[in-house]
Motif scaffolding. Structure first.
Motif, PDB file in Angstrom:
ATOM      1  N   ARG A  80      10.459   6.101 -15.388  1.00  0.00           N
ATOM      2  CA  ARG A  80       9.681   7.206 -15.964  1.00  0.00           C
ATOM      3  C   ARG A  80       9.341   8.241 -14.901  1.00  0.00           C
ATOM      4  O   ARG A  80       9.295   9.442 -15.187  1.00  0.00           O
ATOM      5  N   HIS A  81       9.064   7.761 -13.678  1.00  0.00           N
ATOM      6  CA  HIS A  81       8.706   8.676 -12.579  1.00  0.00           C
ATOM      7  C   HIS A  81       9.796   9.731 -12.381  1.00  0.00           C
ATOM      8  O   HIS A  81       9.479  10.875 -12.024  1.00  0.00           O
ATOM      9  N   ASN A  82      11.044   9.357 -12.603  1.00  0.00           N
ATOM     10  CA  ASN A  82      12.151  10.285 -12.352  1.00  0.00           C
ATOM     11  C   ASN A  82      12.242  11.395 -13.398  1.00  0.00           C
ATOM     12  O   ASN A  82      12.994  12.355 -13.228  1.00  0.00           O
ATOM     13  N   GLY A  85      11.864  14.890 -12.339  1.00  0.00           N
ATOM     14  CA  GLY A  85      12.957  15.585 -11.667  1.00  0.00           C
ATOM     15  C   GLY A  85      13.333  14.931 -10.357  1.00  0.00           C
ATOM     16  O   GLY A  85      14.319  15.297  -9.724  1.00  0.00           O
ATOM     17  N   GLU A  86      12.517  13.925  -9.930  1.00  0.00           N
ATOM     18  CA  GLU A  86      12.821  13.191  -8.712  1.00  0.00           C
ATOM     19  C   GLU A  86      13.814  12.068  -9.017  1.00  0.00           C
ATOM     20  O   GLU A  86      14.099  11.767 -10.187  1.00  0.00           O
ATOM     21  N   ASP A  87      14.343  11.457  -7.946  1.00  0.00           N
ATOM     22  CA  ASP A  87      15.248  10.316  -8.135  1.00  0.00           C
ATOM     23  C   ASP A  87      14.771   9.108  -7.328  1.00  0.00           C
ATOM     24  O   ASP A  87      15.545   8.212  -7.033  1.00  0.00           O
ATOM     25  N   ASN A  88      13.462   9.118  -6.974  1.00  0.00           N
ATOM     26  CA  ASN A  88      12.988   8.083  -6.045  1.00  0.00           C
ATOM     27  C   ASN A  88      12.011   7.096  -6.672  1.00  0.00           C
ATOM     28  O   ASN A  88      11.206   6.485  -5.959  1.00  0.00           O
ATOM     29  N   GLY A  89      12.091   6.917  -7.981  1.00  0.00           N
ATOM     30  CA  GLY A  89      11.212   5.958  -8.653  1.00  0.00           C
ATOM     31  C   GLY A  89      11.279   4.577  -8.023  1.00  0.00           C
ATOM     32  O   GLY A  89      10.253   3.918  -7.832  1.00  0.00           O
ATOM     33  N   ALA A  91      12.026   3.881  -4.933  1.00  0.00           N
ATOM     34  CA  ALA A  91      11.476   3.896  -3.571  1.00  0.00           C
ATOM     35  C   ALA A  91       9.965   3.686  -3.582  1.00  0.00           C
ATOM     36  O   ALA A  91       9.415   3.005  -2.709  1.00  0.00           O
ATOM     37  N   HIS A  92       9.263   4.242  -4.597  1.00  0.00           N
ATOM     38  CA  HIS A  92       7.820   4.022  -4.703  1.00  0.00           C
ATOM     39  C   HIS A  92       7.525   2.542  -4.918  1.00  0.00           C
ATOM     40  O   HIS A  92       6.570   1.995  -4.355  1.00  0.00           O
ATOM     41  N   LEU A  93       8.337   1.873  -5.742  1.00  0.00           N
ATOM     42  CA  LEU A  93       8.107   0.449  -6.026  1.00  0.00           C
ATOM     43  C   LEU A  93       8.430  -0.403  -4.807  1.00  0.00           C
ATOM     44  O   LEU A  93       7.702  -1.339  -4.471  1.00  0.00           O
TER      45      LEU A  93
END
Ligand code: ZN
Length: 139
Positions: A80-82, A85-89, A91-93
């Motif tokens: 959902r984070h992406n 417009g980001e692609d790093n969902g 990376a946060h996890l």
């Protein structure tokens, strides 16, 4: 009480990496002149970690595989984070699992580690400049 602050800079070309930063932290400790106290080392970004473990390449490959199983980078649309417009969902996890910071005791001017302990920077969304804070207090 003395206080020391420094930012370590990283710019990892790939998406992910583990880097042993013990030499840089040891140099900070030397610069600080502090003999007894604590050092805090924390990633200043929410897609990178600082953690302590063994400097053993097999273990680092195990981390990479395990983290990719827990939070695969692809498919990007899985997160959902992406939708921002980001692609790093992922990376946060991964950062959450590996942690934000470490605290190490300083005894007689040295990092008071247990056997095999080393400090690592974990990058999970590289390709840009990132910082790690080193804060030392003591006397
Ligand atoms: Zn993000």
């Amino acid at each position: 009480m003395k206080s020391y602050r420094k930012e370590l800079l990283f710019n990892i070309s790939g998406r992910r990496a583990f880097i042993n930063i013990t030499p840089q932290v040891t140099e900070c400790l030397r610069e600080s002149g502090i003999q007894e106290g604590f050092v805090l080392v924390n990633a200043m970004h929410i897609t990178a970690s600082v953690f302590i473990n063994d400097d053993e390449s097999g273990l680092h490959q195990d981390y990479e595989k395990w983290l990719e199983q827990l939070a695969p980078h692809e498919p990007i649309s899985h997160y959902r984070h992406n939708r921002t417009g980001e692609d790093n969902g992922d990376a946060h996890l991964k950062r959450q699992v590996m942690g934000r910071e470490v605290v190490v005791a300083i005894t007689e001017g040295r990092l008071d580690f247990g056997p095999w302990e080393q400090i690592f920077y974990g990058e999970f969304d590289g390709g840009r400049r990132k910082r790690v804070l080193v804060k030392i207090i003591g006397e």
